[in-house]
Design an enzyme around this catalytic site. Structure first.
Site, PDB file in Angstrom:
ATOM      1  CG  HIS A  74      -8.757  -8.665   0.680  1.00  0.00           C
ATOM      2  ND1 HIS A  74      -8.848  -8.090  -0.568  1.00  0.00           N
ATOM      3  CD2 HIS A  74      -7.439  -8.772   0.955  1.00  0.00           C
ATOM      4  CE1 HIS A  74      -7.627  -7.868  -1.026  1.00  0.00           C
ATOM      5  NE2 HIS A  74      -6.747  -8.273  -0.123  1.00  0.00           N
ATOM      6  CG  ASP A 105     -11.428  -7.105  -2.313  1.00  0.00           C
ATOM      7  OD1 ASP A 105     -11.667  -6.983  -1.094  1.00  0.00           O
ATOM      8  OD2 ASP A 105     -10.308  -7.419  -2.760  1.00  0.00           O
ATOM      9  CB  SER A 178      -4.319  -6.124  -0.340  1.00  0.00           C
ATOM     10  OG  SER A 178      -4.146  -7.360  -0.955  1.00  0.00           O
TER      11      SER A 178
END
Length: 180
Positions: A74, A105, A178
């Site tokens: 992502h 992911d 992230s």
């Protein structure tokens, strides 16, 4: 008197161990600045639920010889995007997407190995087993336009759902963490 001495010694030992943990955490954080990168992803034409615009995240060097850097899917988006990375105190360089797995992911991007700073090192990954509840962890990244931040916590629990390992942590995770 003896129990007071023992209690005092235990408090001293606890303070010593906490100081050692802090020193060890500082070493881990200093080392992490050598293998983590800042990421900037710009999407002009978005697919599905992805958004147009520029976002930021983190990633880490996993293969210096090939120029491979791992992050979350992502962070790089599956839409056509311009993904750039920057090692600490170095300019951004454009990457090439090598692998994107939206189910896990997970993504790998590649840069020209000649553009990796000599001071950069590969992250030493431990992928053999899930961390146990109570295991110390450090969240590292670039949230809220801050560079190379770190926060400590523990693993609260782990569970596998549909062959994907899910971890719960009390470590602060914010936009920009992230991938790190």
């Amino acid at each position: 008197m003896e129990s007071t001495l023992i209690r005092s010694d235990l408090l001293t030992l606890a303070a010593f161990l906490a100081a050692g943990a802090t020193a060890q955490a500082k070493d881990v954080i200093a080392e992490a600045t050598r293998y983590t990168v800042q990421m900037s992803t710009s999407v002009e034409y978005a697919f599905g639920s992805e958004s147009k615009g520029t976002s930021h995240g983190s990633a880490f060097l996993i293969d210096k010889q090939r120029g491979w850097i791992a992050t979350n899917a992502h962070v790089v988006e599956r839409s056509p995007s311009r993904v750039r990375v920057s090692f600490k105190d170095n300019p951004y360089v454009t990457t090439e997407k090598v692998y994107i797995d939206n189910h896990l992911d997970f993504a790998i991007v590649k840069i020209d190995p000649a553009k990796i700073p000599d001071t950069a090192i590969e992250a030493q990954l431990e992928c053999g087993k899930a961390p146990a509840a109570g295991a110390p962890v450090i969240g590292f990244g670039h949230p809220w336009n801050l560079d190379y931040t770190a926060t400590r916590g523990i693993i609260s629990g782990a569970k596998t759902i549909s062959s994907v390992e899910e971890l719960q942590t009390d470590t602060a995770i914010n936009p920009g963490n992230s991938g790190g």
